[in-house]
Design an enzyme around this catalytic site. Structure first.
Site, mmCIF file in Angstrom:
data_model
loop_
_atom_site.group_PDB
_atom_site.id
_atom_site.type_symbol
_atom_site.label_atom_id
_atom_site.label_comp_id
_atom_site.label_asym_id
_atom_site.label_seq_id
_atom_site.Cartn_x
_atom_site.Cartn_y
_atom_site.Cartn_z
ATOM 1 N N MET B 272 0.938 -1.279 0.200
ATOM 2 C CA MET B 272 0.039 -0.183 -0.156
ATOM 3 C C MET B 272 1.047 1.690 -0.095
ATOM 4 S SD MET B 272 -2.854 1.286 -0.035
ATOM 5 C CE MET B 272 -4.332 -0.216 -0.651
ATOM 6 N N CYS B 273 2.047 1.632 0.469
ATOM 7 C CA CYS B 273 2.678 2.397 0.650
ATOM 8 C C CYS B 273 3.687 2.569 -0.626
ATOM 9 C CB CYS B 273 3.677 1.928 2.133
ATOM 10 S SG CYS B 273 4.952 1.253 0.929
ATOM 11 N N THR B 274 3.620 1.632 -1.394
ATOM 12 C CA THR B 274 4.435 1.979 -3.045
ATOM 13 C C THR B 274 3.025 2.309 -3.422
ATOM 14 O OG1 THR B 274 5.388 0.232 -2.696
ATOM 15 C CG2 THR B 274 5.673 1.358 -4.518
#
Lengths: 516, 499
Positions: B272-274
């Site tokens: 998700m952070c990507t």
């Protein structure tokens, strides 16, 4: 062609799933091809089906036989109403119906007649597929196609055994799409722009966020510099050294105020990739062979594009490339912030484009030297310079000649008497049987018993003629008499050059490829 | 819904206590069991033949199956069934009855009428199978036409099962394909029990596991010994681009789908952070729009989910993805890529499906006729470079959640939360559940602890997730019943408290 939302043509929609495999240029090649099938048996029509559905340009079926009840029973592309009609015509109708983009044709003639009256008939095809051909016809046709440079695919199904043989002097592959290709990172010999880019990083003076989001390629490059200083500019070579190198990187992971290592995934990636990232950059042997190929040393106006390109790449390697291929230009995804990743990616990309245009210039001057103008795109070929492949298959004439038969391959495989090679020998023996008796063994129940003995004689005469000191188990002879001349279809066609004989055994669901 | 969640494990509690015996049984050579299975199929053939003869005598048989056949029609099959040979199965008896069994009696279920399904139906019909049922929940799309050859452009929009059945029945006289435009979960044990062999051409691992579980639930154990006549062989085929595999599963005897879950490559899910803040690839940009931007902006209205088959939706995602990509200087977002990511498209081509379906159909024929020893038990195929096949025997997992009958344990501290158990059920490599529903008997009453699939119940039970097992009233040694899409039967787990 009907248009739909976002301008996607109906054809693009229909072929979407396959375009993702071979791209628009691959599809174009397919649509420009004209394939010839000889004998519309169940195997033959099955092969054509797998070419018609993806949109081959055109096909022509050559078959002099009339449709029998047995044919209709095992062939999806024949119906009862076609019994008595010519098989080429009947099959063409139901195959054509699969895809209106394809042009279907038929010739109601046996291949032998065509070879007698008009052998050049076959020169127009991109590929000829011969199914259930008797040996004599097969060898005649093979000779014509070999000299005309038309690839020939021979297929036989016999009971639960399938056989395919590809005969083509030379088949060039530009995009071989290897499954597990190593990356082209040049960490052992960084080009100038890469060196400069690496210099722009100072790992020891970065804030934590930047440190944790620096691409692992940069991390490895930086620590490699440290390593070089202490190891006389030598790459880590063996397991011990690589382990030490990994440890060096590990020590570079930031620590918090309690001295505990922080979570730096990019460093973990660097450590994981040490093994492959430090592989010395070198030209794969398959490509070396292509670049050094004797046959195309001198470029003429007739030289095929592939070889002009190969020569241009060779000139690049010997000059601007300093012994290396054009840079591929792609890097794998990795933990990094967008900017750092894109910048690094662009360094590789731009170098690749530069190298590609140098190769293009070589192509242009080569063509100019023989009075031609460059009309094709060389960029794609450069990106895949490491994936160029050439497949050369021996001719059928060589395979069958007593002097040139590949005795070693056959005898060594037959060390295991149940190797698929025995099925190859049986198929050759069955051909012999047909030559002598004008029928296949065991067509009728009452023949089976006697034919086992007759087939055995054929096997032995085959082995003797070629001086093959191998043992063919009686079981296989018996099994081949069981099949009669029938086949339950199980092999379909692939456009991948296997070299050059493929045998499939549906009894054991195993297969093998031999070079004969 | 109730019926599919009926739990047979309690009824089998007695048998489970004899599980050392069933483990012994499991260790016996598979070949011996294959023999038993084929013998039972033979017995079945003979039994039905006697039944039919009796019927025929009672009813005026003016026209029989053979009126639809013509001279030489089944020559290709008869050679295998009526002649002895050195490689046949040791219990094979050549006879003219085998063909009759194939033509009139043997009932095959084909699951999926897509790339593999079309090929399977053609192959089975040409081999002589006439009682073929086919289930498929999809309708025909234009992108199917490059390989699903029973469909034409005029059929787009119609149910695949119906069109496929029609085509086969018309092209192969005498064949009687019965279509079901339904999900496999719409049927229960009584439906599946009627088939001799089941062949799958599915495109989903969840569906495969469900089917696998269904066939496990049909198995009958008497005193811990498996009754071979309750086994329905499952032939499973799968393809992706130029790769494919075919396997033979004898439920309760050989490795099942769940025994080899690790063989399936993991689904690619970007962190998700990507996606949220550090995109690097065009795919990241597309996922951002799909997962974050669409739910936020609801471009086509409240409660309108993203539909990968709607070109207007894809166009919107494409445009937004391009915008996102240009923010980060990322190139490579195309319409084709957008669609591929949103729909999780797997490339597909006719030839791979043809090869795998042929291998599967060959196995169906071998098992139905006992003409040859079946594949034991996994075939891998790859034609990216040359042609490559590899055959091996996948092994059963001793504590397989689907087929081992070994009771599954859950080891947690009483202070662990229900959320911890939920995560274990979904993340554990051998379980890989999707949205498990957990129930337990507490203080004599059956309580639903957590259930995701019904919104109102999810809301009501959500607070339980943060509660500890102790707070929920669970005790050491307690049984928890778990239901999930990956299995038609509720799974029982025994809870063990750790300190």
């Amino acid at each position: 062609m009907a248009q739909s939302a976002a301008g996607k043509s109906n054809k693009e929609q229909k072929y979407d799933r396959q375009l993702r495999l071979w791209g628009d240029h691959g599809q174009e090649a397919l649509e420009n091809a004209h394939v010839c099938l000889i004998n519309a048996t169940a195997t033959g029509t099955e092969i054509l089906k797998n070419l018609v559905l993806p949109g081959i340009g055109a096909f022509t079926i050559v078959d002099g036989h009339k449709v029998t009840g047995e044919d209709v029973g095992n062939n999806f592309f024949l119906s009862i109403s076609s019994i008595g009609k010519n098989r080429a015509q009947a099959a063409t109708e139901l195959l054509q119906e699969l895809n209106s983009d394809v042009s279907g044709n038929f010739v109601e003639e046996s291949p032998d007649k065509l070879l007698d009256n008009d052998p050049e008939f076959f020169h127009r095809f991109s590929l000829v597929i011969g199914v259930q051909l008797i040996e004599s016809t097969c060898l005649r046709l093979a000779g014509v196609l070999w000299n005309a440079g038309v690839p020939f695919l021979v297929c036989k199904t016999y009971g639960l055994v399938g056989y395919m043989r590809l005969a083509v002097k030379e088949h060039t592959v530009v995009e071989s799409h290897p499954d597990n290709a190593l990356e082209d990172l040049r960490l052992d010999q960084p080009f100038a722009e890469l060196k400069n880019h690496i210099q722009s990083y100072d790992l020891d003076n970065m804030d934590k966020k930047d440190h944790s989001h620096t691409p692992w390629i940069i991390v490895v490059a930086k620590y490699l510099e440290k390593w070089y200083n202490e190891h006389n500019y030598q790459l880590p070579k063996n397991y011990k050294e690589k382990e030490a190198f990994r440890q060096l990187i590990r020590e570079g992971i930031l620590k918090n105020e309690n001295g505990v290592a922080e979570d730096e995934e990019n460093f973990e990636e660097a450590i994981k990739n040490v093994n492959t990232a430090l592989n010395p950059t070198k030209i794969p042997s398959t490509v070396q062979d292509i670049l050094n190929a004797e046959g195309w040393k001198n470029i003429t106006a007739q030289t095929p594009a592939f070889w002009v390109m190969a020569r241009a790449v060779k000139e690049f390697v010997e000059n601007e490339g300093e012994g290396k291929l054009p840079v591929r230009g792609t890097i794998p995804d990795m933990i990094a912030d967008s900017e750092k990743f894109i910048n690094l990616q662009n360094v590789y990309r731009e170098k690749a484009m530069q190298d590609a245009s140098v190769v293009s210039k070589h192509v242009e001057s080569l063509l100019q030297s023989v009075g031609k103008v460059c009309v094709y795109k060389s960029k794609k070929k450069c990106k895949n310079a490491a994936f160029l492949r050439v497949v050369r298959c021996r001719s059928l004439a060589d395979e069958c000649s007593v002097e040139l038969v590949n005795k070693d391959e056959i005898t060594s495989c037959m060390d295991n008497p149940d190797s698929e090679m025995v099925l190859y020998l049986m198929l050759r023996s069955v051909d012999r049987f047909f030559q002598q008796h004008s029928r296949y063994p065991g067509v009728y129940n009452y023949q089976v018993e006697e034919d086992i003995g007759k087939l055995k004689l054929c096997v032995n005469s085959l082995l003797q003629e070629y001086g093959l000191n191998v043992n063919v188990k009686d079981d296989y002879i018996h099994e081949f008499c069981r099949y009669g001349a029938n086949a339950i279809k199980m092999i379909t066609h692939q456009f991948v050059p296997f070299n050059n004989t493929f045998i499939y055994n549906a009894m054991s669901q195993t297969s093998a490829t031999f070079q004969l | 819904m109730e019926r599919s969640r009926k739990c047979r494990w309690t009824a089998k509690a007695n048998i489970r206590r004899n599980n050392c015996l069933s483990l012994v049984v499991a260790r016996l050579e598979v070949r011996a069991y294959v023999t038993l299975l084929l013998l039972s199929l033979c017995r079945e053939k003979k039994r039905r033949r006697v039944e039919e003869l009796a019927e025929k005598m009672a009813v005026d048989s003016g026209h029989g199956g053979n009126a639809r056949d013509w001279d030489g029609r089944w020559n290709h099959v008869q050679k295998f069934l009526e002649r002895p040979g050195p490689f046949t199965h040791p219990d094979f008896e050549p006879s003219t009855e085998s063909l009759h069994f194939l033509l009139e009696t043997c009932k095959i279920l084909v699951i999926g009428a897509g790339g593999l399904g079309c090929e399977l139906l053609k192959n089975l019909a040409l081999t002589g199978f006439r009682q073929i049922h086919v289930i498929d929940m999809d309708t025909i799309d234009v992108s199917n036409l490059n390989r699903q050859f029973l469909f034409r452009s005029k059929d787009v929009g119609r149910p695949k099962a119906d069109v496929a059945a029609d085509f086969i029945n018309r092209r192969i006289p005498g064949c009687n394909v019965v279509p079901y435009f339904k999900k496999i979960q719409d049927f229960d044990e009584s439906f599946y029990r009627q088939f001799h062999i089941i062949v799958c051409g599915l495109d989903s691992i969840i569906a495969r596991r469900w089917m696998n579980g269904m066939l496990m639930s049909l198995l009958i154990y008497e005193d811990g010994v498996l009754d071979p006549s309750s086994i329905i062989p499952l032939i499973d085929g799968g393809t992706e681009g130029f790769k494919g595999n075919a396997r033979v599963i004898l439920p309760g005897m050989t490795a099942c789908i769940d025994c080899t879950l690790e063989l399936y490559p993991p689904q690619i899910n970007f962190p998700m952070c990507t996606i949220a803040s550090m995109p690097r690839l065009p795919e990241h940009c597309i996922e951002y729009v799909r997962v974050l931007q669409w739910p936020k902006e609801k471009p086509f209205g409240e409660d309108v989910p993203l539909d990968g088959d709607n070109p207007e939706h894809i166009k919107w995602v494409f445009q937004k993805s391009q915008e996102r990509a240009s923010e980060f200087n990322i190139t490579g977002v195309t319409y084709r890529l957008t669609q591929g990511v949103v729909k999780r498209i797997i490339p597909a081509v006719a030839s791979t499906n043809a090869v795998i379906a042929a291998a599967c159909a060959t196995e169906v024929f071998k098992i139905a006729s006992s003409a040859y020893v079946p594949l034991n038990n996994y075939l891998v195929f790859n034609d990216v470079d040359g042609l490559y096949t590899y055959t091996f025997e996948a092994e059963r997992k001793e504590n397989c959640t689907a087929c081992s009958q070994v009771p599954q344990d859950l080891k947690f501290a009483p202070s662990a939360t229900l959320q911890d158990i939920l995560e274990y059920l979904t993340e554990n490599a051998s379980l890989q559940m999707k949205s498990p529903a957990i129930t337990a008997t507490i203080d004599g009453k059956n309580r639903t602890l957590y259930l995701q699939t019904v919104a109102s119940i999810e809301e009501r039970t959500r607070p339980n997730l943060c509660k500890t097992l102790k707070e929920l009233g669970l005790t050491d040694g307690q049984e928890l019943a778990v239901a999930d899409v990956t299995t038609p039967q509720t799974m029982l787990f025994k809870l063990h408290f750790t300190s």
